[in-house]
Write a protein that holds these residues in place. Structure first.
Motif, PDB file in Angstrom:
ATOM      1  N   PRO A   1     -35.982  -3.921  52.738  1.00 39.47           N
ATOM      2  CA  PRO A   1     -35.403  -4.138  54.073  1.00 39.47           C
ATOM      3  C   PRO A   1     -34.983  -5.591  54.327  1.00 39.47           C
ATOM      4  O   PRO A   1     -33.961  -5.839  54.972  1.00 39.47           O
ATOM      5  CB  PRO A   1     -36.543  -3.722  55.021  1.00 39.47           C
ATOM      6  CG  PRO A   1     -37.389  -2.786  54.219  1.00 39.47           C
ATOM      7  CD  PRO A   1     -37.308  -3.274  52.809  1.00 39.47           C
ATOM      8  N   LYS A   2     -35.753  -6.544  53.804  1.00 43.04           N
ATOM      9  CA  LYS A   2     -35.397  -7.956  54.008  1.00 43.04           C
ATOM     10  C   LYS A   2     -34.082  -8.293  53.330  1.00 43.04           C
ATOM     11  O   LYS A   2     -33.247  -9.012  53.882  1.00 43.04           O
ATOM     12  CB  LYS A   2     -36.515  -8.854  53.469  1.00 43.04           C
ATOM     13  CG  LYS A   2     -37.823  -8.752  54.235  1.00 43.04           C
ATOM     14  CD  LYS A   2     -38.865  -9.691  53.652  1.00 43.04           C
ATOM     15  CE  LYS A   2     -40.187  -9.572  54.400  1.00 43.04           C
ATOM     16  NZ  LYS A   2     -41.230 -10.460  53.810  1.00 43.04           N
ATOM     17  N   VAL A   3     -33.884  -7.765  52.119  1.00 45.50           N
ATOM     18  CA  VAL A   3     -32.635  -8.024  51.393  1.00 45.50           C
ATOM     19  C   VAL A   3     -31.476  -7.334  52.093  1.00 45.50           C
ATOM     20  O   VAL A   3     -30.371  -7.881  52.212  1.00 45.50           O
ATOM     21  CB  VAL A   3     -32.756  -7.549  49.930  1.00 45.50           C
ATOM     22  CG1 VAL A   3     -31.443  -7.747  49.192  1.00 45.50           C
ATOM     23  CG2 VAL A   3     -33.872  -8.303  49.226  1.00 45.50           C
ATOM     24  N   GLU A   4     -31.710  -6.114  52.592  1.00 47.09           N
ATOM     25  CA  GLU A   4     -30.665  -5.391  53.333  1.00 47.09           C
ATOM     26  C   GLU A   4     -30.224  -6.180  54.559  1.00 47.09           C
ATOM     27  O   GLU A   4     -29.025  -6.301  54.834  1.00 47.09           O
ATOM     28  CB  GLU A   4     -31.184  -4.015  53.758  1.00 47.09           C
ATOM     29  CG  GLU A   4     -31.236  -2.996  52.641  1.00 47.09           C
ATOM     30  CD  GLU A   4     -31.651  -1.633  53.150  1.00 47.09           C
ATOM     31  OE1 GLU A   4     -30.814  -0.711  53.122  1.00 47.09           O
ATOM     32  OE2 GLU A   4     -32.813  -1.492  53.594  1.00 47.09           O
ATOM     33  N   LYS A   5     -31.183  -6.717  55.311  1.00 45.58           N
ATOM     34  CA  LYS A   5     -30.845  -7.492  56.502  1.00 45.58           C
ATOM     35  C   LYS A   5     -30.071  -8.753  56.143  1.00 45.58           C
ATOM     36  O   LYS A   5     -29.117  -9.139  56.821  1.00 45.58           O
ATOM     37  CB  LYS A   5     -32.121  -7.852  57.261  1.00 45.58           C
ATOM     38  CG  LYS A   5     -32.788  -6.676  57.958  1.00 45.58           C
ATOM     39  CD  LYS A   5     -34.046  -7.119  58.694  1.00 45.58           C
ATOM     40  CE  LYS A   5     -34.732  -5.932  59.365  1.00 45.58           C
ATOM     41  NZ  LYS A   5     -35.990  -6.331  60.059  1.00 45.58           N
ATOM     42  N   ALA A   6     -30.491  -9.419  55.061  1.00 49.04           N
ATOM     43  CA  ALA A   6     -29.806 -10.644  54.635  1.00 49.04           C
ATOM     44  C   ALA A   6     -28.365 -10.348  54.248  1.00 49.04           C
ATOM     45  O   ALA A   6     -27.446 -11.102  54.585  1.00 49.04           O
ATOM     46  CB  ALA A   6     -30.561 -11.285  53.472  1.00 49.04           C
ATOM     47  N   MET A   7     -28.148  -9.230  53.555  1.00 51.95           N
ATOM     48  CA  MET A   7     -26.789  -8.856  53.167  1.00 51.95           C
ATOM     49  C   MET A   7     -25.959  -8.472  54.381  1.00 51.95           C
ATOM     50  O   MET A   7     -24.762  -8.762  54.458  1.00 51.95           O
ATOM     51  CB  MET A   7     -26.828  -7.700  52.165  1.00 51.95           C
ATOM     52  CG  MET A   7     -27.337  -8.080  50.789  1.00 51.95           C
ATOM     53  SD  MET A   7     -27.189  -6.733  49.595  1.00 51.95           S
ATOM     54  CE  MET A   7     -25.401  -6.605  49.438  1.00 51.95           C
TER      55      MET A   7
ATOM     56  N   GLY B   1     -22.561 -10.345  55.406  1.00 49.89           N
ATOM     57  CA  GLY B   1     -21.361  -9.539  55.238  1.00 49.89           C
ATOM     58  C   GLY B   1     -21.228  -9.027  53.820  1.00 49.89           C
ATOM     59  O   GLY B   1     -21.822  -9.561  52.877  1.00 49.89           O
ATOM     60  N   ASP B   2     -20.450  -7.969  53.677  1.00 51.14           N
ATOM     61  CA  ASP B   2     -20.214  -7.352  52.370  1.00 51.14           C
ATOM     62  C   ASP B   2     -19.092  -8.104  51.665  1.00 51.14           C
ATOM     63  O   ASP B   2     -17.911  -7.938  51.989  1.00 51.14           O
ATOM     64  CB  ASP B   2     -19.855  -5.873  52.554  1.00 51.14           C
ATOM     65  CG  ASP B   2     -19.837  -5.110  51.239  1.00 51.14           C
ATOM     66  OD1 ASP B   2     -19.435  -5.709  50.221  1.00 51.14           O
ATOM     67  OD2 ASP B   2     -20.209  -3.923  51.231  1.00 51.14           O
TER      68      ASP B   2
ATOM     69  N   VAL C   1     -15.532 -12.202  40.939  1.00 46.09           N
ATOM     70  CA  VAL C   1     -15.385 -13.619  41.284  1.00 46.09           C
ATOM     71  C   VAL C   1     -16.775 -14.212  41.492  1.00 46.09           C
ATOM     72  O   VAL C   1     -17.752 -13.483  41.674  1.00 46.09           O
ATOM     73  CB  VAL C   1     -14.531 -13.795  42.565  1.00 46.09           C
ATOM     74  CG1 VAL C   1     -13.108 -13.339  42.320  1.00 46.09           C
ATOM     75  CG2 VAL C   1     -15.135 -13.036  43.733  1.00 46.09           C
ATOM     76  N   ASP C   2     -16.851 -15.525  41.478  1.00 49.27           N
ATOM     77  CA  ASP C   2     -18.177 -16.153  41.492  1.00 49.27           C
ATOM     78  C   ASP C   2     -18.886 -16.059  42.835  1.00 49.27           C
ATOM     79  O   ASP C   2     -20.063 -16.420  42.944  1.00 49.27           O
ATOM     80  CB  ASP C   2     -18.089 -17.611  41.042  1.00 49.27           C
ATOM     81  CG  ASP C   2     -17.098 -18.440  41.863  1.00 49.27           C
ATOM     82  OD1 ASP C   2     -16.622 -17.923  42.900  1.00 49.27           O
ATOM     83  OD2 ASP C   2     -16.818 -19.588  41.483  1.00 49.27           O
ATOM     84  N   THR C   3     -18.201 -15.562  43.887  1.00 43.95           N
ATOM     85  CA  THR C   3     -18.874 -15.384  45.173  1.00 43.95           C
ATOM     86  C   THR C   3     -19.612 -14.047  45.257  1.00 43.95           C
ATOM     87  O   THR C   3     -20.380 -13.828  46.191  1.00 43.95           O
ATOM     88  CB  THR C   3     -17.868 -15.472  46.324  1.00 43.95           C
ATOM     89  OG1 THR C   3     -16.813 -14.530  46.108  1.00 43.95           O
ATOM     90  CG2 THR C   3     -17.282 -16.872  46.428  1.00 43.95           C
ATOM     91  N   ILE C   4     -19.369 -13.155  44.306  1.00 41.66           N
ATOM     92  CA  ILE C   4     -20.090 -11.878  44.262  1.00 41.66           C
ATOM     93  C   ILE C   4     -21.338 -12.089  43.426  1.00 41.66           C
ATOM     94  O   ILE C   4     -21.275 -12.205  42.196  1.00 41.66           O
ATOM     95  CB  ILE C   4     -19.214 -10.762  43.670  1.00 41.66           C
ATOM     96  CG1 ILE C   4     -17.957 -10.566  44.515  1.00 41.66           C
ATOM     97  CG2 ILE C   4     -19.992  -9.452  43.589  1.00 41.66           C
ATOM     98  CD1 ILE C   4     -16.985  -9.547  43.930  1.00 41.66           C
ATOM     99  N   VAL C   5     -22.477 -12.148  44.086  1.00 37.73           N
ATOM    100  CA  VAL C   5     -23.737 -12.447  43.404  1.00 37.73           C
ATOM    101  C   VAL C   5     -24.832 -11.525  43.944  1.00 37.73           C
ATOM    102  O   VAL C   5     -24.648 -10.807  44.922  1.00 37.73           O
ATOM    103  CB  VAL C   5     -24.152 -13.921  43.606  1.00 37.73           C
ATOM    104  CG1 VAL C   5     -23.164 -14.865  42.945  1.00 37.73           C
ATOM    105  CG2 VAL C   5     -24.282 -14.250  45.097  1.00 37.73           C
ATOM    106  N   GLY C   6     -25.989 -11.581  43.302  1.00 38.68           N
ATOM    107  CA  GLY C   6     -27.138 -10.811  43.760  1.00 38.68           C
ATOM    108  C   GLY C   6     -26.870  -9.314  43.736  1.00 38.68           C
ATOM    109  O   GLY C   6     -26.137  -8.805  42.875  1.00 38.68           O
ATOM    110  N   PRO C   7     -27.431  -8.564  44.690  1.00 39.33           N
ATOM    111  CA  PRO C   7     -27.276  -7.101  44.702  1.00 39.33           C
ATOM    112  C   PRO C   7     -25.816  -6.651  44.803  1.00 39.33           C
ATOM    113  O   PRO C   7     -25.487  -5.519  44.438  1.00 39.33           O
ATOM    114  CB  PRO C   7     -28.068  -6.677  45.944  1.00 39.33           C
ATOM    115  CG  PRO C   7     -29.035  -7.780  46.191  1.00 39.33           C
ATOM    116  CD  PRO C   7     -28.350  -9.031  45.758  1.00 39.33           C
ATOM    117  N   ALA C   8     -24.928  -7.529  45.310  1.00 30.06           N
ATOM    118  CA  ALA C   8     -23.523  -7.152  45.478  1.00 30.06           C
ATOM    119  C   ALA C   8     -22.821  -6.904  44.150  1.00 30.06           C
ATOM    120  O   ALA C   8     -21.763  -6.253  44.131  1.00 30.06           O
ATOM    121  CB  ALA C   8     -22.783  -8.235  46.264  1.00 30.06           C
ATOM    122  N   VAL C   9     -23.375  -7.388  43.020  1.00 30.28           N
ATOM    123  CA  VAL C   9     -22.674  -7.205  41.745  1.00 30.28           C
ATOM    124  C   VAL C   9     -22.569  -5.734  41.363  1.00 30.28           C
ATOM    125  O   VAL C   9     -21.650  -5.334  40.639  1.00 30.28           O
ATOM    126  CB  VAL C   9     -23.349  -7.999  40.598  1.00 30.28           C
ATOM    127  CG1 VAL C   9     -23.359  -9.485  40.903  1.00 30.28           C
ATOM    128  CG2 VAL C   9     -24.748  -7.496  40.322  1.00 30.28           C
TER     129      VAL C   9
END
Length: 460
Positions: free
Chosen positions: A434-440, A444-445, A265-273
């Motif tokens: 680490p910055k991307v991990e904190k942002a995610m 939330g997942d 779905v279009d809400t799954i973006v960035g590293p979550a893909v």
């Protein structure tokens, strides 16, 4: 260290390419207004297409089709001839550009080996496709409205139910979705004439009975990663990895690709893909850790290796830059299937070193190679800043809008006196920044939340 004569490649275009593209642009312009109301300019454009093919076996059929359509007679055979002529002319442009690039890179390429004749599947469904595509050609893109787009629904639904016709179904479904989103097209300020004509011509040819299936072979050997190209759409994602295959027995290393795709779905973006591709753990680990992969009994179709998790075994860590330096110059590229021969399809892996970056241009031997920063995926660590600071790059050389461009897949850069290697697939098992991990973590997942919501709905 640069590929041989690559600087010369950037300064030259093979003869005849511009003229062929002008003929194709004229045909596409006629399709904008529709074959039902060609006018003098449209008729001249069809004649020019036929003239460009005059020395080929398609010259006669395309000339006849152009004459008949200009006279108001639009039959299936005429549209097939025109679609075939346009595709063949684009194929000739592709071949000229690719031969030019192979020469500059000193790269050998395998010959094309056709497979077995394809079986005729559901001819009535293909006839339904041809009927709708003919309506589009007659009306032209300016004549497309919601009623004309809706006329495709029944044919597409029937195609989707037939596994053997899934390729045709997805293509037509995508074209119909774009037209529906733009309807009424007459109100559009600018029409993507080349793209829609590409889709229309491919649809017409896929809807013809018969044809030849691509040749298949079973291979075994070791895969060494070069890089991964992530294609992301609002409702789908595809990770297309480029490898060097060292086949068992004799023979040169071969350039191959593996692809993994999934709906989203279009809400799954960035590293979550990467999470939606979690059913390929061996592939994702190979991408994230730059591991060699041993494959046994997998199918190779042209240059595409069909990935099978149970036939792949992880091996040692293999630095893609070392792989490219040692093996890329002598690797053999695959032949391009006939219907894939299109300039936009060109994407050849290359290693570049010792260059300078000026803005978004990479300087080679006094020539500029534009870096396509828009193709850097948000699912990996590559950024424009890293690319600008880089001294070595593994990328794909592409032909885009009349010029050669470079799409980075991996770079080596020196930041704060420290060498940094960044690859598009580094975050396949999760972000390492680490910055991307904190942002995610704060946001939330998304995938986990959607899975939980879907589970609740199913339990109800």
């Amino acid at each position: 260290m640069l590929p041989t004569h690559l600087g010369e490649l950037l300064a030259a275009t093979p003869p005849g390419v511009d003229e062929a593209l002008d003929a194709i642009a004229g045909f596409d312009g006629a399709l904008v207004h529709g074959f039902g109301r060609l006018g003098e300019d449209g008729a001249a454009a069809l004649s020019a297409l036929a003239g460009a093919l005059g020395g080929s076996p398609l010259g006669g059929p395309v000339a006849e089709a152009a004459e008949k359509v200009a006279a108001g007679s639009v039959a299936d055979a005429h549209l097939a001839a025109l679609a075939g002529g346009r595709t063949a002319l684009l194929g000739a442009v592709h071949d000229a550009l690719l031969a030019h690039l192979d020469t500059a890179l000193g790269r050998s390429r395998a010959g094309w080996a056709p497979g077995d004749p394809a079986s005729d599947t559901a001819p009535n469904l293909l006839a339904g496709c041809r009927s709708w595509l003919a309506e589009l050609a007659i009306a032209g893109w300016r004549g497309v409205d919601h009623d004309l787009v809706s006329a495709s629904d029944q044919a597409i639904e029937a195609l989707l139910a037939e596994p053997a016709l899934r390729r045709q179904a997805v293509l037509l479904d995508g074209l119909a979705a774009e037209l529906r989103a733009c309807s009424p097209v007459a109100a559009m300020a600018e029409i993507p004439a080349r793209r829609w004509a590409d889709l229309w011509a491919r649809g017409v040819l896929l809807a013809q009975p018969g044809g030849t299936a691509p040749a298949r072979e079973t291979v075994a050997g070791r895969l060494l990663l070069l890089g991964v190209d992530v294609h992301e759409h609002g409702t789908a994602v595809q990770a297309q990895a480029h490898w060097l295959l060292e086949p068992d027995g004799d023979g040169p290393a071969r350039l191959v690709r593996t692809s993994a795709a999934a709906a989203k779905v279009d809400t799954i973006v960035g590293p979550a893909v990467w999470r939606v591709l979690a059913d390929r753990p061996v592939l994702l680990r190979a991408l994230a850790e730059q591991r060699a992969v041993r494959v046994e009994g997998v199918t190779l179709v042209g240059g595409d290796l069909l990935w099978e998790e149970d036939k792949a075994r992880l091996g040692f860590v293999a630095d893609p830059f070392a792989t490219a330096r040692l093996h890329l110059p002598g690797a053999q590229a695959a032949a391009v299937p006939p219907l894939e021969r299109h300039p936009a399809r060109i994407g050849e892996p290359v290693l570049l070193e010792g260059y300078t970056v000026d803005g978004t241009a990479l300087r080679l031997d006094g020539h500029a190679l534009e870096i396509d920063m828009d193709r850097l995926p948000a699912s990996g660590p590559l950024t424009p800043e890293l690319v600008t600071a880089s001294s070595a790059c593994i990328g794909l050389v592409r032909w885009d809008a009349g010029r050669w461009t470079l799409q980075p897949l991996a770079v080596q850069a020196t930041l704060k006196r420290k060498q940094v290697d960044a690859h598009n697939g580094d975050w396949a098992l999760g972000p390492t920044d680490p910055k991307v991990e904190k942002a995610m973590a704060r946001s939330g997942d998304t995938v986990l939340v959607l899975q939980e919501r879907a589970g609740r709905l199913l339990r109800k």
